[in-house]
Scaffold this motif. Structure first.
Motif, PDB file in Angstrom:
ATOM      1  N   ALA A 176       0.918  -1.096   0.050  1.00 45.26           N
ATOM      2  CA  ALA A 176      -0.102  -0.135   0.199  1.00 45.26           C
ATOM      3  C   ALA A 176       0.793   1.072  -0.026  1.00 45.26           C
ATOM      4  CB  ALA A 176      -0.990   0.042   1.224  1.00 45.26           C
ATOM      5  N   SER A 177       1.684   1.179  -0.959  1.00 41.09           N
ATOM      6  CA  SER A 177       2.633   2.535  -1.155  1.00 41.09           C
ATOM      7  C   SER A 177       2.768   2.945  -2.489  1.00 41.09           C
ATOM      8  CB  SER A 177       4.146   2.085  -0.589  1.00 41.09           C
ATOM      9  OG  SER A 177       4.768   1.220  -1.771  1.00 41.09           O
ATOM     10  N   GLY A 178       3.437   4.146  -2.423  1.00 39.11           N
ATOM     11  CA  GLY A 178       3.722   4.728  -3.896  1.00 39.11           C
ATOM     12  C   GLY A 178       4.320   4.069  -4.642  1.00 39.11           C
ATOM     13  N   TRP A 179       5.192   3.264  -4.171  1.00 39.17           N
ATOM     14  CA  TRP A 179       6.263   2.227  -5.075  1.00 39.17           C
ATOM     15  C   TRP A 179       5.533   1.239  -5.780  1.00 39.17           C
ATOM     16  CZ3 TRP A 179      11.170   3.306  -5.589  1.00 39.17           C
ATOM     17  CH2 TRP A 179      11.906   3.849  -4.583  1.00 39.17           C
ATOM     18  N   GLU A 180       4.307   0.831  -5.064  1.00 39.20           N
ATOM     19  CA  GLU A 180       3.323  -0.429  -5.676  1.00 39.20           C
ATOM     20  C   GLU A 180       2.773   0.261  -6.931  1.00 39.20           C
ATOM     21  OE1 GLU A 180       1.733  -4.299  -4.993  1.00 39.20           O
ATOM     22  OE2 GLU A 180       3.423  -3.233  -4.820  1.00 39.20           O
ATOM     23  N   THR A 181       2.091   1.522  -6.500  1.00 44.33           N
ATOM     24  CA  THR A 181       1.265   2.327  -7.727  1.00 44.33           C
ATOM     25  C   THR A 181       2.155   2.470  -8.826  1.00 44.33           C
ATOM     26  OG1 THR A 181       0.249   3.419  -5.916  1.00 44.33           O
ATOM     27  CG2 THR A 181      -0.218   4.178  -8.093  1.00 44.33           C
ATOM     28  N   LEU A 182       3.438   3.126  -8.660  1.00 51.19           N
ATOM     29  CA  LEU A 182       4.344   3.340  -9.703  1.00 51.19           C
ATOM     30  C   LEU A 182       4.576   2.163 -10.524  1.00 51.19           C
ATOM     31  CD1 LEU A 182       5.743   5.749 -11.035  1.00 51.19           C
ATOM     32  CD2 LEU A 182       7.649   5.474  -9.433  1.00 51.19           C
ATOM     33  N   TRP A 183       5.227   1.096  -9.775  1.00 47.27           N
ATOM     34  CA  TRP A 183       5.807   0.098 -10.380  1.00 47.27           C
ATOM     35  C   TRP A 183       5.043  -0.867 -11.055  1.00 47.27           C
ATOM     36  CZ3 TRP A 183      10.757  -1.551 -11.698  1.00 47.27           C
ATOM     37  CH2 TRP A 183      11.881  -0.676 -10.946  1.00 47.27           C
ATOM     38  N   ASN A 184       3.546  -1.000 -10.367  1.00 48.83           N
ATOM     39  CA  ASN A 184       2.563  -1.878 -10.967  1.00 48.83           C
ATOM     40  C   ASN A 184       2.164  -1.188 -12.399  1.00 48.83           C
ATOM     41  OD1 ASN A 184       2.427  -3.775  -9.290  1.00 48.83           O
ATOM     42  ND2 ASN A 184       0.628  -3.158  -8.145  1.00 48.83           N
ATOM     43  N   LYS A 185       2.131   0.071 -12.681  1.00 53.33           N
ATOM     44  CA  LYS A 185       1.862   0.728 -13.651  1.00 53.33           C
ATOM     45  C   LYS A 185       2.898   0.990 -14.957  1.00 53.33           C
ATOM     46  CE  LYS A 185      -1.319   4.397 -14.913  1.00 53.33           C
ATOM     47  NZ  LYS A 185      -2.243   5.679 -14.223  1.00 53.33           N
TER      48      LYS A 185
END
Length: 292
Positions: A176-185
């Motif tokens: 639940a971090s910004g890393w997850e959002t950025l890297w998934n996309k």
């Protein structure tokens, strides 16, 4: 056409520079320190019961800052007990910083340090070749599973080295971090280095659930000030973009469209929040404590 981008880890000096800037701009270490102060004592509450010696294995111990904090908590819980602290760390530079830190720290008389300049995989291979399988009372892997080729096998191996009352503690970025959002996309658009892969607590929980291991998760709030990333030509901003995308000179080598998309993504609520005129990237961490 071959992409001109290359992994940040192909330039160790720039990687270290960007990593240090990341630590300076983020609450990463403060978040971990708070966890060690408040919650670690309960985690290590029974690892040394009835023992005259406690064996600790630090996998990817880095420069030792967090390791020494962990040791101080174990010393406080088990005063006077002998502690063997083995450290697996592939970087000679980090080991030398760790040794300096130990030399400058008091109250370590009852701790014996052994450093192994090798990766987790090299350590495992060497132990298997030497037919050794030493058991440990506490094993921790802090922000290091990104550098492992086969994560399930690595967790399985180190978990197999736990004593009956022991714990395996893993810290890495939260699902639940910004890393997850950025890297998934955009992860598939960043250069894939052999040395590093993106993994979060969400992946580790799936691995643990599939193996049936018992574990607990603690979420640690953390953020990183990335305001400088939005100032064209800002040196710090460029280094932080390199760190976020694991790309060497991302600002100069990424296709313009990708650069634009990443910068826009970093502004969005899935990655960051605006506070007091700053853009704060969600750098939340997860601590996963695995039972024997």
């Amino acid at each position: 056409m071959a992409s001109p981008t290359r992994s940040l880890l192909t330039d160790p000096a720039r990687y270290l520079q960007s990593f240090r800037l990341f630590l300076a701009n983020s609450t990463e270490h403060q978040s971990m320190q708070e966890f060690m102060e408040r919650q670690l004592p309960a985690v290590i509450g029974s690892i040394g019961n009835g023992k005259s010696t406690i064996n600790i294995l630090s996998v990817g111990g880095g420069a030792g800052e967090i390791d020494l904090l962990i040791l101080s908590k174990i010393q406080a819980r088990y005063p006077g007990v002998t502690i063997n602290n083995d450290v697996i760390e592939p970087s000679a530079d980090q080991i030398s910083k760790y040794k300096e830190r130990v030399a400058g720290t008091s109250n370590l008389e009852n701790v014996k340090f052994t450093w192994h300049e090798e990766t987790a995989y090299e350590y495992e291979s060497r132990m298997n070749a030497e037919k050794k399988s030493k058991k440990w009372d506490f094993i921790h892997m802090i922000q290091m599973l990104y550098y492992v080729k086969d994560i399930p096998a690595t967790i399985r191996y180190f978990h197999s080295l736990l004593e009956a009352q022991a714990k395996l503690l893993i810290i890495l970025v939260s699902g639940a971090s910004g890393w997850e959002t950025l890297w998934n996309k955009y992860g598939s658009s960043f250069p894939v280095g052999d040395l590093c892969s993106y993994v979060s607590s969400a992946n580790i929980k799936s691995i643990l659930d599939s193996t049936g291991l018992k574990y607990q998760v603690h979420e640690l709030p953390s953020h990183m000030d990335i305001t400088s990333c939005f100032i064209e030509g800002n040196k710090d901003g460029e280094l932080l973009l390199d760190f976020l995308t694991e790309t060497c000179d991302f600002s100069k080598t990424a296709p313009p469209e990708l650069k634009h998309q990443v910068i826009e993504e970093l502004r969005k609520p899935g990655c960051s929040e605006k506070r007091d005129g700053k853009v704060l990237f969600n750098n939340n961490l997860s601590v996963i404590v695995i039972e024997p």
